[in-house]
Enzyme design. Structure first.
Site, PDB file in Angstrom:
ATOM      1  N   ARG A  24       0.830  -1.213   0.000  1.00  0.00           N
ATOM      2  CA  ARG A  24       0.000   0.000   0.000  1.00  0.00           C
ATOM      3  C   ARG A  24       0.863   1.261   0.000  1.00  0.00           C
ATOM      4  NH1 ARG A  24      -2.782  -4.250   1.793  1.00  0.00           N
ATOM      5  NH2 ARG A  24      -5.049  -4.259   1.907  1.00  0.00           N
ATOM      6  N   GLY A  91      -1.575 -11.555  -5.088  1.00  0.00           N
ATOM      7  CA  GLY A  91      -3.007 -11.256  -5.122  1.00  0.00           C
ATOM      8  C   GLY A  91      -3.267  -9.806  -4.729  1.00  0.00           C
ATOM      9  N   SER A 164     -12.755  -9.611   2.866  1.00  0.00           N
ATOM     10  CA  SER A 164     -11.485  -9.583   2.139  1.00  0.00           C
ATOM     11  C   SER A 164     -10.982  -8.158   2.031  1.00  0.00           C
ATOM     12  CB  SER A 164     -11.660 -10.173   0.740  1.00  0.00           C
ATOM     13  OG  SER A 164     -10.611  -9.730  -0.098  1.00  0.00           O
ATOM     14  N   ASP A 311      -3.960 -15.600   7.295  1.00  0.00           N
ATOM     15  CA  ASP A 311      -2.685 -16.082   6.749  1.00  0.00           C
ATOM     16  C   ASP A 311      -1.901 -16.929   7.746  1.00  0.00           C
ATOM     17  OD1 ASP A 311      -3.241 -14.813   4.363  1.00  0.00           O
ATOM     18  OD2 ASP A 311      -2.091 -13.023   4.837  1.00  0.00           O
TER      19      ASP A 311
HETATM   20  C1  S3P Z   1      -4.190  -9.065   2.074  1.00  0.00           C
HETATM   21  C2  S3P Z   1      -5.429  -9.545   2.381  1.00  0.00           C
HETATM   22  C3  S3P Z   1      -5.703 -10.979   2.620  1.00  0.00           C
HETATM   23  C4  S3P Z   1      -4.424 -11.751   2.891  1.00  0.00           C
HETATM   24  C5  S3P Z   1      -3.329 -11.406   1.938  1.00  0.00           C
HETATM   25  C6  S3P Z   1      -3.007  -9.935   2.002  1.00  0.00           C
HETATM   26  C7  S3P Z   1      -4.040  -7.619   1.829  1.00  0.00           C
HETATM   27  O1  S3P Z   1      -6.300 -11.504   1.460  1.00  0.00           O
HETATM   28  O2  S3P Z   1      -4.689 -13.141   2.852  1.00  0.00           O
HETATM   29  O3  S3P Z   1      -2.156 -12.152   2.236  1.00  0.00           O
HETATM   30  O4  S3P Z   1      -2.889  -7.128   1.780  1.00  0.00           O
HETATM   31  O5  S3P Z   1      -5.056  -6.929   1.675  1.00  0.00           O
HETATM   32  P1  S3P Z   1      -7.893 -11.398   1.178  1.00  0.00           P
HETATM   33  O6  S3P Z   1      -8.234  -9.977   1.000  1.00  0.00           O
HETATM   34  O7  S3P Z   1      -8.104 -12.179  -0.078  1.00  0.00           O
HETATM   35  O8  S3P Z   1      -8.538 -12.023   2.377  1.00  0.00           O
END
Ligand code: S3P
Length: 424
Positions: A24, A91, A164, A311
């Site tokens: 971020r 992700g 999420s 996590d």
């Molecule tokens: C994250 C949110 C989580 C987490 C990932 C990092 C983030 O995922 O599992 O390792 O930085 O916003 P989800 O938003 O899919 O739950």
């Protein structure tokens, strides 16, 4: 890589920067006006993917180890990259950047590695489309590659089916560019780093229970950010310190934001000796965490605590194998769509080591107390699986081989060195 049963682990570890906050800091710095200076930035491959994407869109980012300077282009200053954006294994990069790209004045395609191309993107495509974004899964399977054409966006009220932070953050980032207020309501509160950091960059963002609300922004302004240590990385040493007899480990400068601290609560509920020192808070709360070897017992973990330790569930499942009695993990179906299917992969690998563990629809049941033995572990190139089994191996008889052990580079490049240092 081969691991053996360990003697007491003693000493201290300075935990590397938080992955979520590092991503971020670069993203918001890139779309802010002025300079953002980041210290303790995580130099893991995921966060380097984020730097790479914004550099490709014309942002001047200078990284000298964990010290990063971002000279932002302002909210509307990103440039069309001259090719596909590569989000690697990340992700967070893929989903958060999609919110920003939905509002730019160019089209772009983004993708990532084999794992990222299997992870669900409909969860961001749907709300962003409701806001007016043009976002398409190139293969029509709801996964990356994604083709995004920037558009004029509208504020929405979105009730998210999943807790999420990636979904919430993608929508909030798009909301910066919308023509009115945007609200995201989650079934349970997910990590709030986006809300805290956007606020410090000057955005009008607030929280009402499990709803985050953002107003359109004219401009964001560069900040100085000291990234706290990642509690998700500290979790491996918390587990090791509690499990390996005679251990005492001090984890320095760890982020203990209440939306991330479920691991602390679970360790204590299982009977773990965990003490916090030097607690400070400058937006993000930080503390040193001392763990001492303890006798653990099984517990039930489910409901609203799940997003605060999502996590950490692989290493919690491993801890449960050494706890007395049964541990039930429920409401954690999200584990199936992480870097690997973490329910299936944990159950398979723990079973290979002799654990009594059962897969359920939305979690696992672990009956602790059976001695574990070494085995060949498939990491599926999932960093948290590799680190979980390096810790489990410390408690198992014989030799454990972890296939693809190098994938810890994603979130904790120095992990094996830090673990080794504690055993001397
Ligand atoms: C994250 C949110 C989580 C987490 C990932 C990092 C983030 O995922 O599992 O390792 O930085 O916003 P989800 O938003 O899919 O739950």
């Amino acid at each position: 890589m081969i691991f053996k049963k360990s003697g007491p682990l003693r000493g201290q570890v300075v935990i590397p920067g938080d992955k979520s906050i590092s991503h971020r800091s670069v993203m918001f710095g890139s779309i802010a006006k002025g300079t953002t200076e980041i210290t303790n930035f995580l130099t893991g491959a995921d966060c380097l993917s984020t730097i790479g994407c914004f550099q490709r869109m014309g942002v001047d980012i200078q990284a000298d180890g964990s010290h990063v300077i971002v000279r932002g282009n302002g909210l509307r200053g990103l440039k069309k990259p001259d090719g596909i954006l590569d989000c690697g294994n990340s992700g967070t990069t893929t989903r958060l950047i999609s919110g920003i790209l939905s509002a730019q004045d160019f089209s772009v395609t983004l993708t990532g590695d084999e794992s990222i191309q299997k992870r669900p993107m409909k969860r961001i495509m749907e709300p962003l489309s409701q806001m007016g974004a043009q976002i398409r899964s190139v293969r029509g399977n709801g996964c990356a590659p994604l083709e995004i054409t920037g558009s004029r966006l509208h504020g929405i009220r979105y009730i998210s089916p999943v807790a999420s932070a990636q979904v919430k953050s993608a929508i909030l980032l798009a909301g910066l560019y919308a023509d009115g207020e945007t609200r995201v309501t989650e079934p349970a509160l997910s990590r709030n780093h986006t809300e805290l950091m956007l606020k410090s960059f000057g955005a009008d963002v607030r929280t009402e229970g499990t709803t985050a609300v953002i107003s359109p922004a004219r401009e964001l302004y560069g900040q100085s950010i000291a990234v706290p240590g990642d509690i998700s990385s500290a979790a491996f040493f918390m587990a090791a310190g509690l499990l390996v007899p005679g251990s005492e480990i001090l984890l320095k400068q760890v982020g203990v934001n209440p939306t991330r601290d479920g691991m602390l609560q679970v360790c204590r509920s299982m009977g773990g000796d965990v003490t916090l020192y030097n607690e400070t808070s400058d937006g993000e709360p930080v503390a040193d965490i001392l763990v001492r070897a303890s006798r653990l017992h099984g517990i039930t973990i489910g409901g609203d605590i799940i997003p605060t330790l999502i996590d950490e569930l692989p290493v919690i499942a491993a801890m449960a194998c050494f706890a007395e009695g049964e541990t039930i993990i429920r409401d954690a179906a999200e584990l199936k769509v992480k870097e690997s299917n973490r329910i299936e992969v944990m159950v398979r690998n723990l079973s290979a080591m002799g654990a009594d563990v059962e897969e359920t629809e939305d979690g696992m049941i672990i009956r602790g107390g059976k001695p574990l033995h070494g085995a060949v572990i498939q990491s599926h190139m999932d960093h948290r699986i590799a680190m979980t089994f390096a810790i489990t191996a410390c408690m198992a008889e014989g030799e454990t081989t972890i296939e693809g052990a190098e994938c810890v580079n994603i979130s904790y490049p120095g992990f094996y060195q830090d673990l080794r240092r504690l055993s001397f």
